[in-house]
Enzyme design. Structure first.
Site, PDB file in Angstrom:
ATOM      1  CG  HIS A   6       6.564   5.666  -4.951  1.00  0.00           C
ATOM      2  ND1 HIS A   6       6.186   5.853  -3.646  1.00  0.00           N
ATOM      3  CD2 HIS A   6       5.488   6.051  -5.692  1.00  0.00           C
ATOM      4  CE1 HIS A   6       4.945   6.313  -3.601  1.00  0.00           C
ATOM      5  NE2 HIS A   6       4.495   6.453  -4.827  1.00  0.00           N
ATOM      6  CG  HIS A  19       2.276   9.764  -8.236  1.00  0.00           C
ATOM      7  ND1 HIS A  19       1.325   8.849  -8.580  1.00  0.00           N
ATOM      8  CD2 HIS A  19       2.867   9.258  -7.124  1.00  0.00           C
ATOM      9  CE1 HIS A  19       1.329   7.837  -7.733  1.00  0.00           C
ATOM     10  NE2 HIS A  19       2.268   8.058  -6.822  1.00  0.00           N
ATOM     11  CD  GLU A  47       2.021   9.015  -2.930  1.00  0.00           C
ATOM     12  OE1 GLU A  47       2.650   8.544  -3.896  1.00  0.00           O
ATOM     13  OE2 GLU A  47       1.271   8.345  -2.210  1.00  0.00           O
TER      14      GLU A  47
HETATM   15 CO    CO Z   1       2.510   6.935  -5.057  1.00  0.00          CO
END
Ligand code: CO
Length: 134
Positions: free
Chosen positions: A7, A79, A130
């Site tokens: 994502h 992010h 991440e």
């Molecule tokens: Co995230």
């Protein structure tokens, strides 16, 4: 080592307005807002054919995205999240390469119920990254 883009997370100043933009103007599949007190955010999940977008809005007093919103009042990209097959092996490999893993270095359960870690943006071309166990 690196797998799918899981994502992209975007901090927004107005969650309802941002959700309406993606749902009504862009025609995406958009979830209802999901409060995540443990993460200090309310999230709207947007499903695209090849990945997801997460809209993040601060929740509570100690939200990790409040400072970001203070610096970027109109919101912005926060992010990206990449999947890895083995998060501990990925962490060890990244640390051995000199990357800084945020927090205590132990994976935490992320918004999708899977272990995640964050890498320092200064080690990742200026982007908070991440990594998530696939
Ligand atoms: Co995230």
């Amino acid at each position: 080592m690196i797998g799918r883009l899981n994502h992209v997370a975007i901090v927004v100043s107005d969650l309802a307005r941002a959700a309406a933009l993606y749902r009504d103007t862009l025609g995406a599949r958009v979830s209802a807002p999901v409060p995540m007190p443990a993460h200090g955010v309310t999230t709207v999940f947007i499903e695209l054919p090849n990945t997801k977008i997460e809209l993040l809005h601060p929740l509570g007093d100690k939200s990790p995205v409040q400072a970001f919103l203070d610096r970027n009042p109109s919101g912005g990209m926060h992010h990206v999240c990449y999947e890895v097959d083995d998060i501990l092996a990925a962490r060890d490999r990244l640390k051995a390469a000199g990357m800084r893993v945020l927090g205590d270095g132990e994976p935490k359960i992320g918004a999708h119920g899977k272990p995640v870690l964050f890498l320092h943006p200064k080690d990742m071309c200026g982007t908070l990254v991440e990594i998530e166990q696939a």
